[in-house]
Structure formats: structure tokens, C-alpha cells
Design a protein around this motif. Structure first.
Motif, PDB file in Angstrom:
ATOM      1  N   PRO A 292     -13.569   6.084   6.084  1.00 18.00           N
ATOM      2  CA  PRO A 292     -12.136   6.217   6.378  1.00 18.00           C
ATOM      3  C   PRO A 292     -11.223   5.760   5.239  1.00 18.00           C
ATOM      4  CG  PRO A 292     -13.275   5.364   8.292  1.00 18.00           C
ATOM      5  CD  PRO A 292     -14.306   5.453   7.198  1.00 18.00           C
ATOM      6  N   LYS A 293     -11.547   4.626   4.613  1.00 12.22           N
ATOM      7  CA  LYS A 293     -10.640   4.120   3.564  1.00 12.22           C
ATOM      8  C   LYS A 293     -10.612   5.077   2.354  1.00 12.22           C
ATOM      9  CE  LYS A 293     -13.732   0.766   1.183  1.00 12.22           C
ATOM     10  NZ  LYS A 293     -14.926   1.560   1.315  1.00 12.22           N
ATOM     11  N   ASP A 294     -11.737   5.726   2.091  1.00 15.88           N
ATOM     12  CA  ASP A 294     -11.756   6.688   0.983  1.00 15.88           C
ATOM     13  C   ASP A 294     -11.070   8.000   1.374  1.00 15.88           C
ATOM     14  OD1 ASP A 294     -13.154   4.933  -0.679  1.00 15.88           O
ATOM     15  OD2 ASP A 294     -15.049   5.480   0.277  1.00 15.88           O
ATOM     16  N   SER A 295     -11.194   8.360   2.653  1.00 18.02           N
ATOM     17  CA  SER A 295     -10.569   9.595   3.104  1.00 18.02           C
ATOM     18  C   SER A 295      -9.042   9.499   3.004  1.00 18.02           C
ATOM     19  CB  SER A 295     -10.988   9.899   4.544  1.00 18.02           C
ATOM     20  OG  SER A 295     -10.392  11.096   4.976  1.00 18.02           O
ATOM     21  N   ILE A 296      -8.469   8.374   3.428  1.00 17.27           N
ATOM     22  CA  ILE A 296      -7.003   8.250   3.372  1.00 17.27           C
ATOM     23  C   ILE A 296      -6.535   8.136   1.910  1.00 17.27           C
ATOM     24  CG2 ILE A 296      -6.883   5.720   3.773  1.00 17.27           C
ATOM     25  CD1 ILE A 296      -4.430   8.315   5.241  1.00 17.27           C
ATOM     26  N   LYS A 297      -7.349   7.493   1.082  1.00 20.04           N
ATOM     27  CA  LYS A 297      -7.004   7.427  -0.349  1.00 20.04           C
ATOM     28  C   LYS A 297      -6.934   8.827  -0.956  1.00 20.04           C
ATOM     29  CE  LYS A 297      -9.001   3.253  -1.961  1.00 20.04           C
ATOM     30  NZ  LYS A 297     -10.259   2.715  -2.449  1.00 20.04           N
ATOM     31  N   ARG A 298      -7.924   9.647  -0.642  1.00 15.40           N
ATOM     32  CA  ARG A 298      -7.970  11.023  -1.161  1.00 15.40           C
ATOM     33  C   ARG A 298      -6.758  11.821  -0.674  1.00 15.40           C
ATOM     34  NH1 ARG A 298     -11.112  11.625  -4.820  1.00 15.40           N
ATOM     35  NH2 ARG A 298      -9.521  13.127  -5.416  1.00 15.40           N
ATOM     36  N   MET A 299      -6.371  11.585   0.583  1.00 18.21           N
ATOM     37  CA  MET A 299      -5.210  12.315   1.106  1.00 18.21           C
ATOM     38  C   MET A 299      -3.952  11.971   0.334  1.00 18.21           C
ATOM     39  SD  MET A 299      -5.488  12.546   5.187  1.00 18.21           S
ATOM     40  CE  MET A 299      -3.997  13.525   5.327  1.00 18.21           C
ATOM     41  N   GLN A 313       2.060   9.116   5.237  1.00 10.92           N
ATOM     42  CA  GLN A 313       2.337   7.671   5.202  1.00 10.92           C
ATOM     43  C   GLN A 313       2.230   7.057   6.589  1.00 10.92           C
ATOM     44  OE1 GLN A 313       6.171   7.866   3.298  1.00 10.92           O
ATOM     45  NE2 GLN A 313       5.339   7.181   1.318  1.00 10.92           N
ATOM     46  N   GLY A 314       2.699   7.791   7.589  1.00 10.03           N
ATOM     47  CA  GLY A 314       2.607   7.316   8.975  1.00 10.03           C
ATOM     48  C   GLY A 314       1.152   7.092   9.364  1.00 10.03           C
ATOM     49  N   LEU A 315       0.287   8.025   8.986  1.00  9.52           N
ATOM     50  CA  LEU A 315      -1.141   7.884   9.299  1.00  9.52           C
ATOM     51  C   LEU A 315      -1.725   6.673   8.575  1.00  9.52           C
ATOM     52  CD1 LEU A 315      -3.746   8.981  10.622  1.00  9.52           C
ATOM     53  CD2 LEU A 315      -4.112  10.331   8.546  1.00  9.52           C
ATOM     54  N   SER A 316      -1.358   6.534   7.313  1.00 10.04           N
ATOM     55  CA  SER A 316      -1.872   5.415   6.519  1.00 10.04           C
ATOM     56  C   SER A 316      -1.488   4.072   7.146  1.00 10.04           C
ATOM     57  CB  SER A 316      -1.329   5.548   5.091  1.00 10.04           C
ATOM     58  OG  SER A 316      -1.672   4.409   4.361  1.00 10.04           O
ATOM     59  N   GLN A 317      -0.226   3.973   7.567  1.00  8.38           N
ATOM     60  CA  GLN A 317       0.236   2.720   8.199  1.00  8.38           C
ATOM     61  C   GLN A 317      -0.475   2.467   9.525  1.00  8.38           C
ATOM     62  OE1 GLN A 317       4.413   3.485   8.309  1.00  8.38           O
ATOM     63  NE2 GLN A 317       4.633   3.184   6.090  1.00  8.38           N
ATOM     64  N   LEU A 318      -0.624   3.528  10.283  1.00  7.21           N
ATOM     65  CA  LEU A 318      -1.312   3.400  11.576  1.00  7.21           C
ATOM     66  C   LEU A 318      -2.747   2.888  11.373  1.00  7.21           C
ATOM     67  CD1 LEU A 318      -1.527   4.209  14.696  1.00  7.21           C
ATOM     68  CD2 LEU A 318      -2.405   6.387  13.866  1.00  7.21           C
ATOM     69  N   LEU A 319      -3.447   3.472  10.419  1.00  5.34           N
ATOM     70  CA  LEU A 319      -4.845   3.082  10.168  1.00  5.34           C
ATOM     71  C   LEU A 319      -4.945   1.618   9.723  1.00  5.34           C
ATOM     72  CD1 LEU A 319      -6.033   6.290   8.273  1.00  5.34           C
ATOM     73  CD2 LEU A 319      -6.607   5.667  10.623  1.00  5.34           C
ATOM     74  N   LYS A 320      -3.972   1.207   8.930  1.00  3.71           N
ATOM     75  CA  LYS A 320      -3.975  -0.185   8.464  1.00  3.71           C
ATOM     76  C   LYS A 320      -3.702  -1.139   9.621  1.00  3.71           C
ATOM     77  CE  LYS A 320      -2.746   0.528   3.670  1.00  3.71           C
ATOM     78  NZ  LYS A 320      -1.571   1.009   2.965  1.00  3.71           N
ATOM     79  N   ARG A 321      -2.675  -0.815  10.404  1.00  6.24           N
ATOM     80  CA  ARG A 321      -2.307  -1.712  11.485  1.00  6.24           C
ATOM     81  C   ARG A 321      -3.414  -1.824  12.531  1.00  6.24           C
ATOM     82  NH1 ARG A 321       2.265   0.308  12.537  1.00  6.24           N
ATOM     83  NH2 ARG A 321       1.666   1.149  14.547  1.00  6.24           N
ATOM     84  N   ARG A 322      -4.153  -0.739  12.738  1.00  6.53           N
ATOM     85  CA  ARG A 322      -5.250  -0.800  13.720  1.00  6.53           C
ATOM     86  C   ARG A 322      -6.553  -1.298  13.093  1.00  6.53           C
ATOM     87  NH1 ARG A 322      -4.121   2.526  18.278  1.00  6.53           N
ATOM     88  NH2 ARG A 322      -1.872   2.608  18.429  1.00  6.53           N
ATOM     89  N   GLU A 323      -6.445  -1.748  11.847  1.00  8.92           N
ATOM     90  CA  GLU A 323      -7.606  -2.302  11.108  1.00  8.92           C
ATOM     91  C   GLU A 323      -8.761  -1.307  11.003  1.00  8.92           C
ATOM     92  OE1 GLU A 323      -8.324  -5.880  13.299  1.00  8.92           O
ATOM     93  OE2 GLU A 323      -6.633  -6.917  12.392  1.00  8.92           O
ATOM     94  N   ILE A 324      -8.395  -0.035  10.813  1.00  9.09           N
ATOM     95  CA  ILE A 324      -9.422   1.010  10.646  1.00  9.09           C
ATOM     96  C   ILE A 324      -9.751   1.154   9.157  1.00  9.09           C
ATOM     97  CG2 ILE A 324      -9.850   3.503  10.916  1.00  9.09           C
ATOM     98  CD1 ILE A 324      -7.974   3.189  13.495  1.00  9.09           C
ATOM     99  N   VAL A 325      -8.742   0.925   8.319  1.00  8.47           N
ATOM    100  CA  VAL A 325      -9.007   0.925   6.862  1.00  8.47           C
ATOM    101  C   VAL A 325      -8.560  -0.422   6.292  1.00  8.47           C
ATOM    102  CG1 VAL A 325      -8.748   3.394   6.625  1.00  8.47           C
ATOM    103  CG2 VAL A 325      -6.756   1.949   6.247  1.00  8.47           C
TER     104      VAL A 325
END
Ligand SMILES: [Fe+2]
Ligand SMILES: [Fe+2]
Length: 325
Positions: A292-299, A313-325
């Protein structure tokens, strides 16, 4: 199959019913016999009362055996098992950890999605699926950790339905993040996302690799899937327009370089763009084994200018806040 099970062919007059692997749990006894179909014969794989440990479940999923069987006479036991699991999963008061509940609920939602992918002209199945989706959505909204647990689940051999559940979970979480509050709209967004790649289910194209590796025939097939998918459903008047639009437009890009229409941002439905963002992120995870962390970086590197920046950016923030990346 273990040697001692091989001789265990069943009587000729027994009839079988197909069930879906995603409805079984790896952490408890299975209260009915489970069969595989090999060379036209039903062979006992799990004996009633055996523990279907996680390894065996994973092996079965990895074999891409999406169908297993029970004896028709065991149907009441199977239904009871489903009811029990559903209750256990949806009632947080029963004290099961969120990881276990998420696994059960994801499995049920994946199975419900497979039902519609396989039988898109069956209105009754679609109505049941809509109701399942509503419950799924409530779970996702109520449980802060649900999204992370769902995305963490092992998907076994790549599955269009599993990818659909991931994309739907991400898309509706993102829509809420962006301020969408209307429960009916969120339900339709979720349904569109669950079914967005329906045509992959029929085309025979091996999508579990980067599209850059497709040859020219494969590329042609790939480029047709949004259009053919929407067409497959649109003869049935019970599908909502927004669901069809999401399927049709989920590979459009804001600069007009997407497919099938080459539409510009103003002509692409906002829900289709949300699904496009969720899809671009999960395609790499489910079909290309990227973290996941590499996928969002690539995006962030590749998709800016192709998909709306506020959504990425919204997706990136969501993933961070939910501790997915
Ligand atoms: Fe797609
Ligand atoms: Fe997709």
C-alpha cells in the motif's frame, strides 16, 4: 489432497450444492462435509467437525478453486452456519475482535458480489446484494479500524470480487472524507465500485499483472471492459444509472486520455472519479502485489494530472489517518 482422502469418493446418487469459499472461516470447526470437484467427481476435502485451519483455507484460495461443494442434505447446517457467522460479525456487542469480524464480513460481501457478477440478469439476487451492501456500508462507517482490516486480508489468487470489495471500501471511505453524507448515494457508489470490473469476470483476460505488459490483443480487450461491462447490465432496468456510469467511466482521466470515451473532467461523474482513484490504488495491491505505501507513492508520481489532485490527496490522508500506510 491428502492420500487418505483420495479413496473417499461419494455415492453416485448423492447430489451436491455449490458454495463459495469466501463464506467459510478458517478459525472454527466446519459443521458439514466439504467436497471438491475433481474430474467430474466430488471428493471429500474437509470432514464435518474438522478444523479448517487457516493454512488449508489459504491453500484452497490459492488454487483458484472458487467453488466447493456440500451435500444437498447439509444445506440446513450450512445456512445455520452462515446465519451464526453473520450475527457474530455484525454485532459488536458479542465481543469478537474487529479482525475476525472484518474477515467474516468481507467474505460475505465478496460472496454476495460474486453472486451478482455471475448472475447479472437476476433481479432477486441484485436486491439481496443491495441489502447486503447496505449492512456492509454500516459496518464500514461504524468501525474506524474496518478499512485497515479489510485491506489487510489475504486475497489468495487474484479475484475480481475481492478487488471490488477493496475498491468499494476505499471509494466510499474517500467519499465520506470528502463530505458526502447521503446514505443512498453512498450505497450506490459502493455498488458501482463492487461491480466496476464485471467484464473481467467474462473476458478471460489475465488482469493480474501490470497493463503495460499486455500484448496488443490483450490491450484491445482491456480497453473494452468498461463499455462492455456497462452494456452487460444496462438491458436490465433494475440497475441504477449511477452504477452503470461508474462502470462505464472508471478508466476515464481528467485530461481526456482515459478510455473508453476520452472524456474530460467536466463530463466525468464525480463518483466515477472517486472509484478511479480507489481503483488505481488497489489495482497495484490486489493484481500486482505492490505494498500500500508504495502504491500511494506511485499514484502521487504517476497519476497527478490524470486524476483530480484533491481526490489523490484525500486518499493519501485517509490511508495515513487509518494507519494503512
Ligand atoms: Fe477496470
Ligand atoms: Fe478495477
Amino acid at each position: 489432497l491428502k492420500k487418505h482422502r483420495e479413496g473417499n469418493l461419494t455415492a453416485k446418487d448423492e447430489t451436491y450444492q455449490r458454495i463459495r469459499i469466501s463464506t467459510l472461516r478458517g478459525d472454527q470447526e466446519i459443521p458439514f462435509d466439504v467436497f471438491l470437484q475433481i474430474a467430474g467427481k466430488h471428493i471429500l476435502y474437509i470432514r464435518k467437525g474438522d478444523n479448517f485451519d487457516g493454512v488449508r483455507l489459504k491453500r484452497l484460495k490459492d488454487r483458484a478453486t472458487h467453488h466447493i461443494f456440500i451435500s444437498t442434505t447439509a444445506e440446513p447446517e450450512y445456512k445455520k452456519y452462515l446465519r451464526y457467522n453473520t450475527e457474530l460479525a455484525y454485532k459488536s456487542s458479542l465481543g469478537k475482535p474487529i479482525e475476525v469480524r472484518a474477515q467474516i464480513i468481507q467474505g460475505l460481501q465478496q460472496a454476495a458480489t460474486e453472486e451478482v457478477l455471475e448472475n447479472p440478469n437476476d433481479q432477486l439476487r441484485y436486491e439481496i446484494f443491495k441489502e447486503d451492501t447496505r449492512k456492509y456500508l454500516e459496518f464500514l462507517l461504524r468501525e474506524e479500524k474496518a478499512l485497515k482490516c479489510i485491506l489487510n486480508l489475504d486475497h489468495g489468487s487474484p479475484s475480481v470480487a475481492h478487488h471490488g470489495v477493496n475498491v468499494a471500501s476505499l471509494a466510499c471511505s474517500l467519499a465520506i472524507e470528502l463530505g458526502e453524507k447521503d446514505a443512498n448515494k453512498l450505497q450506490l457508489l459502493t455498488i458501482g465500485a463492487l461491480l466496476h470490473d464485471i467484464e473481467h469476470f467474462y473476458s478471460g483476460l489475465n488482469v493480474a499483472r501490470p497493463p503495460t505488459e499486455f500484448n496488443s490483443d490483450e490491450k484491445a480487450t482491456y480497453h473494452k471492459h468498461p463499455d462492455l461491462g456497462a452494456h452487460r447490465l444496462q438491458n436490465n432496468n433494475f440497475y441504477d444509472q449511477i452504477v452503470l456510469k461508474i462502470i462505464l467511466q472508471h478508466h476515464e482521466q481528467i485530461n481526456g486520455n482515459g478510455f473508453p470515451g476520452g472524456s474530460r473532467e467536466k463530463d466525468i461523474d464525480n463518483f466515477a472519479l472517486i472509484v478511479a482513484v480507489a481503483d488505481a490504488f488497489d489495482r497495484k495491491i490486489t493484481f500486482e502485489n505492490v505494498e500500500p505505501k508504495d502504491s500511494i507513492k506511485r499514484m502521487m508520481l504517476d497519476m497527478v494530472g490524470l486524476l483530480p489532485l484533491p481526490l489523490i490527496q484525500g486518499l493519501s490522508q485517509l490511508l495515513k489517518r487509518r494507519e494503512i500506510v
